[in-house]
Design an enzyme around this catalytic site. Structure first.
Site, mmCIF file in Angstrom:
data_model
loop_
_atom_site.group_PDB
_atom_site.id
_atom_site.type_symbol
_atom_site.label_atom_id
_atom_site.label_comp_id
_atom_site.label_asym_id
_atom_site.label_seq_id
_atom_site.Cartn_x
_atom_site.Cartn_y
_atom_site.Cartn_z
ATOM 1 N N SER A 254 31.328 45.993 41.364
ATOM 2 C CA SER A 254 31.819 44.810 42.068
ATOM 3 C C SER A 254 32.713 45.236 43.231
ATOM 4 O O SER A 254 33.409 46.255 43.156
ATOM 5 C CB SER A 254 32.618 43.910 41.117
ATOM 6 O OG SER A 254 33.289 42.878 41.825
ATOM 7 N N TYR B 246 38.960 42.459 35.258
ATOM 8 C CA TYR B 246 37.626 42.634 35.830
ATOM 9 C C TYR B 246 37.640 43.732 36.893
ATOM 10 O O TYR B 246 36.780 44.630 36.895
ATOM 11 C CB TYR B 246 37.161 41.309 36.426
ATOM 12 C CG TYR B 246 35.772 41.321 37.007
ATOM 13 C CD1 TYR B 246 34.656 41.236 36.180
ATOM 14 C CD2 TYR B 246 35.570 41.381 38.384
ATOM 15 C CE1 TYR B 246 33.375 41.225 36.709
ATOM 16 C CE2 TYR B 246 34.293 41.374 38.928
ATOM 17 C CZ TYR B 246 33.208 41.292 38.083
ATOM 18 O OH TYR B 246 31.934 41.278 38.623
#
Length: 217
Positions: free
Chosen positions: A113, A126
């Site tokens: 990501s 995350y």
């Protein structure tokens, strides 16, 4: 036909990747959590035990538990890291063992990501887990490269999927404005890139950002 395993198989990106691979002549297994729970060491070991030869592993399984650090709870941190990072490590370990045992070159692709490069407000768990995937990618490349096993990380960018479709329109526009091209990458674009990358046998240990945001690590 060579076998590819795509974890988190019920997600939009996993389905796009599986479709692209099948069109390219691959046999594809895209297990959902009921078949492969990456948070369970026993589940991972049992699942991969049924596939003695794996040519491509795509570690796509991932979740978010968004909250500011001051308001977050430890259990949410643990489940995000367990799914996004430890789960990828578990699956990579089993896939590499199969590749080494069968003595066939293979490829492990981590779905990372952009948050790993720049962090995200309210996504500390995350972002940390996805940053860890980059370290995992590069270590695997060094460890297994001598046996013809490649390891790379793809950062698909902001995708309009099940995970993001409920976001407010003003958030979507703010994120879109961060992109130089003022548009998002698609799951289909990501899948096509992955298939192309898999065919480039001299590339390993690399991180590929697929959108038009710019950041330096």
């Amino acid at each position: 036909m060579p076998l590819a395993i795509v974890t988190g198989g019920q997600g939009d990106l996993a389905q796009a990747i599986a479709s692209e691979l099948r069109a390219g002549g691959w046999t594809v297994e895209a297990p959902g959590r009921s078949d492969l729970d990456v948070c369970s060491a026993e589940s991972v070991k049992c699942y991969f035990g049924g596939y003695p030869e794996v040519a491509l592993l795509v570690n796509n399984a991932g979740i978010c538990r968004d909250a500011l650090v001051a308001r977050s709870v430890e259990r949410d941190w643990e489940v995000v890291v367990s799914t996004n990072l430890t789960g990828a490590w578990r699956c990579s370990q089993q896939a590499i063992r199969a590749m080494l045992k069968s003595r066939t070159p293979g490829h492990i692709v981590q779905i990372g990501s952009f948050a790993a490069l720049r962090g995200s407000l309210g996504q500390s768990s995350y972002a940390a887990a996805k940053a860890g995937l980059i370290g995992l990618t590069q270590s695997l490349a060094k460890e297994a490269g001598g046996r013809g096993i490649r390891s790379n990380c793809i950062l698909p960018g902001f995708l309009e999927t099940q995970m993001t479709r409920d976001l407010d329109s003003d958030i979507l526009e703010r994120v879109r404005d961060e992109h130089c091209l003022k548009k998002f990458t698609t799951t289909e674009d990501t899948a096509r890139f992955l298939l192309t990358l898999n065919d480039l046998h001299g590339i390993s240990g690399q991180v590929f950002n697929l959108d038009s945001r710019i950041a330096r690590w």
